[in-house]
Design a protein around this motif. Sequence first.
Motif, PDB file in Angstrom:
ATOM      1  N   ALA A 198       0.830  -1.204   0.000  1.00 45.57           N
ATOM      2  CA  ALA A 198       0.000   0.000   0.000  1.00 45.57           C
ATOM      3  C   ALA A 198       0.864   1.254   0.000  1.00 45.57           C
ATOM      4  O   ALA A 198       0.576   2.222  -0.714  1.00 45.57           O
ATOM      5  N   ALA A 199       1.936   1.250   0.765  1.00 46.60           N
ATOM      6  CA  ALA A 199       2.842   2.405   0.788  1.00 46.60           C
ATOM      7  C   ALA A 199       3.515   2.606  -0.561  1.00 46.60           C
ATOM      8  O   ALA A 199       3.686   3.743  -1.018  1.00 46.60           O
ATOM      9  N   ILE A 220       2.309   1.746  -3.520  1.00 45.22           N
ATOM     10  CA  ILE A 220       1.308   2.236  -4.470  1.00 45.22           C
ATOM     11  C   ILE A 220       1.022   3.711  -4.224  1.00 45.22           C
ATOM     12  O   ILE A 220       0.953   4.507  -5.165  1.00 45.22           O
ATOM     13  N   LEU A 221       0.883   4.095  -2.961  1.00 47.20           N
ATOM     14  CA  LEU A 221       0.604   5.499  -2.653  1.00 47.20           C
ATOM     15  C   LEU A 221       1.774   6.402  -2.996  1.00 47.20           C
ATOM     16  O   LEU A 221       1.573   7.543  -3.411  1.00 47.20           O
ATOM     17  N   SER A 222       2.998   5.927  -2.844  1.00 48.58           N
ATOM     18  CA  SER A 222       4.142   6.771  -3.176  1.00 48.58           C
ATOM     19  C   SER A 222       4.260   6.956  -4.690  1.00 48.58           C
ATOM     20  O   SER A 222       4.705   7.990  -5.152  1.00 48.58           O
ATOM     21  N   GLU A 223       3.852   5.968  -5.462  1.00 54.08           N
ATOM     22  CA  GLU A 223       3.888   6.104  -6.919  1.00 54.08           C
ATOM     23  C   GLU A 223       2.817   7.071  -7.408  1.00 54.08           C
ATOM     24  O   GLU A 223       3.048   7.845  -8.322  1.00 54.08           O
ATOM     25  N   THR A 224       1.640   7.046  -6.820  1.00 52.27           N
ATOM     26  CA  THR A 224       0.573   7.932  -7.271  1.00 52.27           C
ATOM     27  C   THR A 224       0.822   9.368  -6.827  1.00 52.27           C
ATOM     28  O   THR A 224       0.325  10.299  -7.440  1.00 52.27           O
ATOM     29  N   GLY A 225       1.603   9.578  -5.794  1.00 54.93           N
ATOM     30  CA  GLY A 225       1.884  10.917  -5.308  1.00 54.93           C
ATOM     31  C   GLY A 225       2.958  11.635  -6.096  1.00 54.93           C
ATOM     32  O   GLY A 225       3.163  12.830  -5.930  1.00 54.93           O
ATOM     33  N   THR A 226       3.659  10.955  -6.984  1.00 59.55           N
ATOM     34  CA  THR A 226       4.761  11.568  -7.726  1.00 59.55           C
ATOM     35  C   THR A 226       4.421  11.763  -9.198  1.00 59.55           C
ATOM     36  O   THR A 226       5.298  11.763 -10.038  1.00 59.55           O
TER      37      THR A 226
END
Length: 60
Positions: free
Chosen positions: A30-31, A33-39
Amino acid sequence: MTDHEPEDEGMNRAWVFLGGCLAGVAGVFAAAILSETGTTKTNDCEEEPLALPEGRPQEE
């Protein structure tokens, strides 16, 4: 396992341990995936290098 613990207590601990491991692995995914969508980059933004302030020379 000690003598005063019931036999199924050890099995309950195993399920708790395995559940914790599964939750940890899911948290890592989950971390990621969230780090990829935030960049994500926008097309409107121009990429310019940041101007860093010039430092004072260090006195010895």
